[in-house]
Write a protein that holds these residues in place. Structure first.
Motif, PDB file in Angstrom:
ATOM      1  N   ALA A 122      24.077  19.179 -20.129  1.00  0.00           N
ATOM      2  CA  ALA A 122      24.790  20.005 -21.765  1.00  0.00           C
ATOM      3  C   ALA A 122      24.411  21.522 -21.648  1.00  0.00           C
ATOM      4  CB  ALA A 122      24.510  19.727 -22.591  1.00  0.00           C
ATOM      5  N   LYS A 123      23.531  22.321 -21.583  1.00  0.00           N
ATOM      6  CA  LYS A 123      23.326  23.160 -21.592  1.00  0.00           C
ATOM      7  C   LYS A 123      23.501  24.465 -20.708  1.00  0.00           C
ATOM      8  CE  LYS A 123      19.779  23.394 -25.547  1.00  0.00           C
ATOM      9  NZ  LYS A 123      18.259  23.632 -26.242  1.00  0.00           N
ATOM     10  N   GLN A 124      22.679  23.711 -19.380  1.00  0.00           N
ATOM     11  CA  GLN A 124      22.869  24.303 -17.665  1.00  0.00           C
ATOM     12  C   GLN A 124      24.609  24.213 -17.681  1.00  0.00           C
ATOM     13  OE1 GLN A 124      19.961  22.788 -15.822  1.00  0.00           O
ATOM     14  NE2 GLN A 124      18.288  24.322 -17.144  1.00  0.00           N
ATOM     15  N   GLN A 125      25.154  24.067 -18.054  1.00  0.00           N
ATOM     16  CA  GLN A 125      26.410  24.340 -17.895  1.00  0.00           C
ATOM     17  C   GLN A 125      27.343  23.350 -16.081  1.00  0.00           C
ATOM     18  OE1 GLN A 125      27.610  27.127 -19.856  1.00  0.00           O
ATOM     19  NE2 GLN A 125      27.748  26.262 -21.789  1.00  0.00           N
ATOM     20  N   GLY A 126      27.053  22.249 -15.503  1.00  0.00           N
ATOM     21  CA  GLY A 126      26.774  21.818 -14.553  1.00  0.00           C
ATOM     22  C   GLY A 126      25.678  22.019 -12.820  1.00  0.00           C
ATOM     23  N   LYS A 127      24.547  22.257 -13.711  1.00  0.00           N
ATOM     24  CA  LYS A 127      23.654  22.027 -12.988  1.00  0.00           C
ATOM     25  C   LYS A 127      23.182  20.549 -12.804  1.00  0.00           C
ATOM     26  CE  LYS A 127      21.363  25.686 -12.518  1.00  0.00           C
ATOM     27  NZ  LYS A 127      20.961  26.250 -11.036  1.00  0.00           N
ATOM     28  N   LEU A 128      23.827  19.517 -13.470  1.00  0.00           N
ATOM     29  CA  LEU A 128      24.221  17.831 -13.064  1.00  0.00           C
ATOM     30  C   LEU A 128      25.380  17.488 -13.933  1.00  0.00           C
ATOM     31  CD1 LEU A 128      20.740  16.591 -15.346  1.00  0.00           C
ATOM     32  CD2 LEU A 128      21.194  16.632 -12.570  1.00  0.00           C
ATOM     33  N   PRO A 129      25.868  17.356 -12.171  1.00  0.00           N
ATOM     34  CA  PRO A 129      27.164  16.600 -12.905  1.00  0.00           C
ATOM     35  C   PRO A 129      27.404  16.087 -14.280  1.00  0.00           C
ATOM     36  CG  PRO A 129      26.974  15.990 -10.843  1.00  0.00           C
ATOM     37  CD  PRO A 129      25.439  16.323 -11.449  1.00  0.00           C
ATOM     38  N   PHE A 130      28.523  15.915 -15.131  1.00  0.00           N
ATOM     39  CA  PHE A 130      28.701  15.416 -16.889  1.00  0.00           C
ATOM     40  C   PHE A 130      28.088  13.575 -16.604  1.00  0.00           C
ATOM     41  CE2 PHE A 130      30.853  14.249 -20.169  1.00  0.00           C
ATOM     42  CZ  PHE A 130      30.268  14.838 -21.101  1.00  0.00           C
ATOM     43  N   TYR A 131      28.954  13.416 -15.460  1.00  0.00           N
ATOM     44  CA  TYR A 131      28.755  11.544 -15.418  1.00  0.00           C
ATOM     45  C   TYR A 131      26.819  11.145 -15.804  1.00  0.00           C
ATOM     46  CZ  TYR A 131      26.783  12.164 -10.415  1.00  0.00           C
ATOM     47  OH  TYR A 131      26.634  12.456  -9.685  1.00  0.00           O
ATOM     48  N   TYR A 132      26.362  11.946 -15.538  1.00  0.00           N
ATOM     49  CA  TYR A 132      24.610  11.986 -15.502  1.00  0.00           C
ATOM     50  C   TYR A 132      24.672  11.370 -17.495  1.00  0.00           C
ATOM     51  CZ  TYR A 132      22.406  12.749 -10.932  1.00  0.00           C
ATOM     52  OH  TYR A 132      22.119  12.208 -10.046  1.00  0.00           O
ATOM     53  N   ALA A 133      25.624  12.162 -18.249  1.00  0.00           N
ATOM     54  CA  ALA A 133      25.880  12.082 -19.076  1.00  0.00           C
ATOM     55  C   ALA A 133      25.630  10.988 -19.848  1.00  0.00           C
ATOM     56  CB  ALA A 133      26.522  13.118 -20.485  1.00  0.00           C
ATOM     57  N   SER A 134      26.425   9.912 -19.216  1.00  0.00           N
ATOM     58  CA  SER A 134      26.400   8.218 -19.058  1.00  0.00           C
ATOM     59  C   SER A 134      24.745   7.903 -19.511  1.00  0.00           C
ATOM     60  CB  SER A 134      27.046   7.837 -18.278  1.00  0.00           C
ATOM     61  OG  SER A 134      26.395   7.956 -16.873  1.00  0.00           O
ATOM     62  N   MET A 135      24.184   8.042 -19.130  1.00  0.00           N
ATOM     63  CA  MET A 135      22.303   7.900 -19.358  1.00  0.00           C
ATOM     64  C   MET A 135      21.903   8.005 -20.792  1.00  0.00           C
ATOM     65  SD  MET A 135      20.087   9.299 -16.524  1.00  0.00           S
ATOM     66  CE  MET A 135      21.012   9.422 -14.400  1.00  0.00           C
ATOM     67  N   PHE A 136      23.024   8.400 -21.441  1.00  0.00           N
ATOM     68  CA  PHE A 136      22.717   9.028 -23.350  1.00  0.00           C
ATOM     69  C   PHE A 136      22.518   7.529 -23.965  1.00  0.00           C
ATOM     70  CE2 PHE A 136      23.643  13.546 -22.499  1.00  0.00           C
ATOM     71  CZ  PHE A 136      22.596  13.706 -21.381  1.00  0.00           C
ATOM     72  N   ALA A 137      23.980   6.513 -23.179  1.00  0.00           N
ATOM     73  CA  ALA A 137      24.433   5.570 -23.515  1.00  0.00           C
ATOM     74  C   ALA A 137      23.324   4.581 -23.287  1.00  0.00           C
ATOM     75  CB  ALA A 137      24.937   4.672 -23.354  1.00  0.00           C
ATOM     76  N   MET A 138      21.991   4.729 -22.708  1.00  0.00           N
ATOM     77  CA  MET A 138      20.733   3.474 -22.693  1.00  0.00           C
ATOM     78  C   MET A 138      19.977   3.599 -23.468  1.00  0.00           C
ATOM     79  SD  MET A 138      21.167   3.198 -19.085  1.00  0.00           S
ATOM     80  CE  MET A 138      18.889   2.162 -18.967  1.00  0.00           C
ATOM     81  N   VAL A 139      20.050   4.556 -24.426  1.00  0.00           N
ATOM     82  CA  VAL A 139      18.793   5.100 -25.539  1.00  0.00           C
ATOM     83  C   VAL A 139      19.642   5.512 -27.182  1.00  0.00           C
ATOM     84  CG1 VAL A 139      17.238   6.380 -24.615  1.00  0.00           C
ATOM     85  CG2 VAL A 139      19.180   7.687 -25.785  1.00  0.00           C
ATOM     86  N   ALA A 140      21.399   4.931 -26.945  1.00  0.00           N
ATOM     87  CA  ALA A 140      22.050   5.065 -28.725  1.00  0.00           C
ATOM     88  C   ALA A 140      21.560   3.655 -29.381  1.00  0.00           C
ATOM     89  CB  ALA A 140      23.465   4.301 -27.879  1.00  0.00           C
ATOM     90  N   ASN A 141      20.734   2.354 -28.285  1.00  0.00           N
ATOM     91  CA  ASN A 141      20.174   2.032 -30.362  1.00  0.00           C
ATOM     92  C   ASN A 141      19.240   1.526 -29.674  1.00  0.00           C
ATOM     93  OD1 ASN A 141      23.075   0.742 -30.730  1.00  0.00           O
ATOM     94  ND2 ASN A 141      23.512  -0.619 -28.796  1.00  0.00           N
ATOM     95  N   ASP A 142      18.061   2.804 -28.918  1.00  0.00           N
ATOM     96  CA  ASP A 142      16.679   2.488 -29.056  1.00  0.00           C
ATOM     97  C   ASP A 142      16.026   2.867 -30.493  1.00  0.00           C
ATOM     98  OD1 ASP A 142      14.131   3.562 -28.486  1.00  0.00           O
ATOM     99  OD2 ASP A 142      14.929   4.072 -26.856  1.00  0.00           O
ATOM    100  N   THR A 143      14.902   1.851 -30.726  1.00  0.00           N
ATOM    101  CA  THR A 143      14.155   1.554 -32.529  1.00  0.00           C
ATOM    102  C   THR A 143      13.067   3.130 -31.844  1.00  0.00           C
ATOM    103  OG1 THR A 143      13.250   0.325 -31.250  1.00  0.00           O
ATOM    104  CG2 THR A 143      14.804  -1.120 -32.210  1.00  0.00           C
ATOM    105  N   ASP A 144      13.262   3.275 -31.356  1.00  0.00           N
ATOM    106  CA  ASP A 144      11.817   4.751 -31.288  1.00  0.00           C
ATOM    107  C   ASP A 144      12.501   5.847 -31.776  1.00  0.00           C
ATOM    108  OD1 ASP A 144      10.185   6.889 -31.322  1.00  0.00           O
ATOM    109  OD2 ASP A 144       9.157   6.142 -29.056  1.00  0.00           O
ATOM    110  N   SER A 145      12.459   6.190 -33.185  1.00  0.00           N
ATOM    111  CA  SER A 145      12.789   7.021 -33.927  1.00  0.00           C
ATOM    112  C   SER A 145      12.739   8.622 -32.998  1.00  0.00           C
ATOM    113  CB  SER A 145      12.160   7.208 -35.525  1.00  0.00           C
ATOM    114  OG  SER A 145      10.948   7.801 -35.240  1.00  0.00           O
ATOM    115  N   ASN A 146      12.123   8.619 -32.366  1.00  0.00           N
ATOM    116  CA  ASN A 146      11.416   9.955 -31.515  1.00  0.00           C
ATOM    117  C   ASN A 146      12.386  10.121 -30.419  1.00  0.00           C
ATOM    118  OD1 ASN A 146       8.831  10.823 -33.442  1.00  0.00           O
ATOM    119  ND2 ASN A 146       7.580   9.173 -31.745  1.00  0.00           N
ATOM    120  N   VAL A 147      12.978   8.949 -29.371  1.00  0.00           N
ATOM    121  CA  VAL A 147      13.789   9.439 -29.102  1.00  0.00           C
ATOM    122  C   VAL A 147      15.898   8.897 -29.955  1.00  0.00           C
ATOM    123  CG1 VAL A 147      15.140   8.007 -27.648  1.00  0.00           C
ATOM    124  CG2 VAL A 147      12.516   8.032 -27.894  1.00  0.00           C
ATOM    125  N   VAL A 148      15.603   8.504 -30.913  1.00  0.00           N
ATOM    126  CA  VAL A 148      17.045   8.307 -31.408  1.00  0.00           C
ATOM    127  C   VAL A 148      17.641   9.771 -31.977  1.00  0.00           C
ATOM    128  CG1 VAL A 148      18.927   6.935 -32.606  1.00  0.00           C
ATOM    129  CG2 VAL A 148      16.614   6.164 -31.551  1.00  0.00           C
TER     130      VAL A 148
END
Length: 150
Positions: A122-148
């Motif tokens: 997001a911040k570096q606009q394209g340094k990583l392909p946008f499909y890497y953002a799909s990893m954010f779904a891995m923490v969507a239901n995380d119970t650790d408030s520091n991560v969520v």
């Protein structure tokens, strides 16, 4: 006896620093070197193996738990760095290995890798392909408030 304990702790810190620097050197070499594909794949496999083995790098399986977390974090950070500079050589297996860190048992590992992925997509606009953002779904239901909360 107390000086012996201090000496062994100091030795452990030196060994740990050497391991961390070794991982970083591999990523620098991969990111900036003009390597044969086979050599690059072998070095990338080594970094992935650190994560897959839960940060255990000792043959006698004696790496302390905090040190294993540090090694996973360093290896994950290096994978992100490599992905930014060598997308064509970054296989799906490395993507999967990196995503495992978002389910890591150590909160610092999860939150730091999440921040780096956010920065790269997001911040570096394209340094990583946008499909890497799909990893954010891995923490969507995380119970650790520091991560969520990130």
């Amino acid at each position: 006896a107390p000086s012996n304990h201090s000496s062994s702790k100091k030795d452990r810190n030196i060994h740990m620093q050497a391991r961390v620097q070794g991982i970083k050197l591999i990523s620098i070499y991969l990111s900036h070197g003009d390597l044969e594909t086979e050599v690059a794949e072998t070095l990338l496999d080594h970094i992935q193996n650190i994560i897959q083995e839960q940060g255990e790098v000792s043959t006698d399986r004696s790496t302390a738990k905090p040190d294993r977390a540090t090694l996973r974090l360093v290896a994950g950070s290096c994978l992100i760095k490599i992905a930014k500079s060598m997308l064509d050589l970054f296989p799906p297996q490395a993507f999967l290995t990196l995503s495992r860190l978002l389910n890591d048992e150590d909160s610092k590992v999860k939150s730091t890798i999440l921040k780096k992925l956010y920065k790269g997509t997001a911040k570096q606009q394209g340094k990583l392909p946008f499909y890497y953002a799909s990893m954010f779904a891995m923490v969507a239901n995380d119970t650790d408030s520091n991560v969520v909360d990130q």
